[in-house]
Design an enzyme around this catalytic site. Structure first.
Site, PDB file in Angstrom:
ATOM      1  N   PRO A  91       0.826  -1.216   0.000  1.00  0.00           N
ATOM      2  CA  PRO A  91       0.000   0.000   0.000  1.00  0.00           C
ATOM      3  C   PRO A  91       0.861   1.268   0.000  1.00  0.00           C
ATOM      4  CG  PRO A  91      -0.663  -1.535   1.731  1.00  0.00           C
ATOM      5  CD  PRO A  91       0.630  -2.030   1.181  1.00  0.00           C
ATOM      6  N   GLU A  92       0.610   2.158  -0.943  1.00  0.00           N
ATOM      7  CA  GLU A  92       1.298   3.446  -1.014  1.00  0.00           C
ATOM      8  C   GLU A  92       0.265   4.550  -0.753  1.00  0.00           C
ATOM      9  OE1 GLU A  92       3.886   3.851  -4.470  1.00  0.00           O
ATOM     10  OE2 GLU A  92       4.039   1.687  -4.664  1.00  0.00           O
TER      11      GLU A  92
ATOM     12  N   HIS B   9      -5.584 -14.234   8.924  1.00  0.00           N
ATOM     13  CA  HIS B   9      -4.434 -13.362   9.168  1.00  0.00           C
ATOM     14  C   HIS B   9      -4.803 -12.126   9.995  1.00  0.00           C
ATOM     15  CE1 HIS B   9      -2.886 -15.446   5.389  1.00  0.00           C
ATOM     16  NE2 HIS B   9      -2.124 -15.850   6.371  1.00  0.00           N
TER      17      HIS B   9
ATOM     18  N   ARG C 281       2.032 -10.848   6.245  1.00  0.00           N
ATOM     19  CA  ARG C 281       3.496 -10.858   6.338  1.00  0.00           C
ATOM     20  C   ARG C 281       4.051 -10.110   7.552  1.00  0.00           C
ATOM     21  NH1 ARG C 281       5.648  -9.453   0.435  1.00  0.00           N
ATOM     22  NH2 ARG C 281       7.628  -9.923   1.456  1.00  0.00           N
TER      23      ARG C 281
END
Ligand SMILES: [Zn+2]
Length: 264
Positions: free
Chosen positions: A2-3, A91, A109
Site C-alpha cells: 500500500p502506497e 491473518h 506478512r
C-alpha cells in the site's frame, strides 16, 4: 504494497463508515507485528469515539475522543489490509469493534504495526507529503548523487511514494530512473512535481491499485492497475513511442521505464 493512494482510500473508507462511532471492544488476536502491539493497546482505545481519520505519507491516523489514547496509528507494511467484517480472518491481528461494525486489521506478512497514544504523527520522521509538496520543497530534496527513483521512495525526504508510483511518476515526468537526484534541475523539477501530483491524484480517484485495501468481506478492486504505463509492463510497448519497456534492479527493487522517453 500500500502506497499513498491506497492508504488515502482506506482512510476515506474508514471515515465514511465509522465517523462518530464508539469503540466497544478491542481484541488483539496476534500481537507479533513489526513492532509488537502493546499490552495496554485495547484499554487505551476502548470507549473512544472516532473523531477523524487522516493519512500522513503511508501512515493512517485515527483521532479519538473519550479514550485514554487520543490517537491510533497504523502502518499497513507490505501486505496489511483493513476489512469491515464480523467474520474471523486467518491473518487478522487486531479487531476494533465499533457500535456500527467491526474494523479488522489483517497482515499476512507482519510488516505493518499499530500503536496508540498521543502526538503520534509528530513522532514520524516524514518529509513533505507527496500530494502537496511545493516546487521549492521538491527542489530542496533533490540533492546528492543518489538515484532519483531511490530518493522518491525515501519517506524522510518525500512521504507517500513507493515502488509502483515511483516508476509511474518518472515515466510521466520523462526522467530516467538512474539519474542522480542533483541532476534533476530546471524544467525537470517542474515536470516531476506535476507528474507526482497527477499520478497520485488519478490513482486516488481510481481507489488505488490492484485490490483495494479496505473492503467488505470480499475483495473490491481498485482501478489504477489498468492504467499502469510502465509498472509491471516489461517487454510491452511504450504507450507514447512504442519502444519496449525495460525492467532493471535498483536497490533490490524492480524499476520499469521506457529507454526512449526517459532520457538521462
Ligand atoms: Zn516511450
Amino acid at each position: 504494497m500500500p502506497e499513498l493512494p491506497e492508504v488515502e482510500t482506506v482512510a476515506r473508507s474508514i471515515k465514511k463508515e465509522f465517523l462518530n462511532c464508539k469503540i466497544l471492544r478491542v481484541r488483539v488476536t496476534d500481537c507479533r507485528l513489526r513492532e509488537p502491539v502493546a499490552v495496554d493497546y485495547p484499554s487505551q482505545i476502548a470507549g473512544g469515539v472516532l473523531q477523524d481519520v487522516s493519512r500522513r505519507g503511508k501512515y493512517l491516523l485515527m483521532r479519538l475522543r473519550h479514550a485514554a489514547a487520543s490517537e491510533v496509528l497504523f502502518h499497513l507494511g507490505m501486505s496489511g489490509r483493513m476489512l469491515l467484517t464480523t467474520e474471523f480472518h486467518p491473518h487478522e491481528r487486531v479487531r476494533i469493534e465499533f457500535d456500527r461494525g467491526c474494523l479488522v486489521f489483517i497482515d499476512p506478512r507482519r510488516f505493518g504495526f499499530t500503536r496508540a497514544g498521543a502526538h503520534l504523527a509528530d513522532s514520524l520522521t516524514l518529509g513533505p507529503d507527496a500530494l502537496d509538496i511545493s516546487r521549492a520543497q521538491l527542489k530542496a530534496i533533490l540533492t546528492g548523487k543518489r538515484e532519483i527513483k531511490e530518493v522518491l521512495m525515501m519517506q524522510n525526504r518525500i512521504a507517500g511514494i513507493g515502488n509502483i508510483y515511483a516508476s509511474e511518476i518518472l515515466f510521466v515526468a520523462g526522467i530516467h530512473p538512474l539519474t542522480p537526484a542533483d541532476a534533476v534541475t530546471g524544467q525537470a523539477v517542474y515536470r516531476l512535481q506535476q507528474a507526482i501530483y497527477h499520478v497520485l491524484r488519478e490513482a486516488i480517484r481510481l481507489k488505488g491499485s490492484s485490490i483495494a485495501d479496505f473492503y467488505y468481506g470480499k475483495a473490491q478492486q481498485g482501478g489504477y492497475q489498468n492504467r499502469f504505463k510502465v509498472y509491471d509492463r516489461e517487454g510491452a510497448s511504450c504507450i507514447t513511442c512504442g519502444t519496449k519497456i525495460i525492467k532493471i534492479r535498483q536497490c533490490g527493487r524492480s524499476t520499469w521505464f521506457c529507454p526512449q522517453c526517459q532520457v538521462r
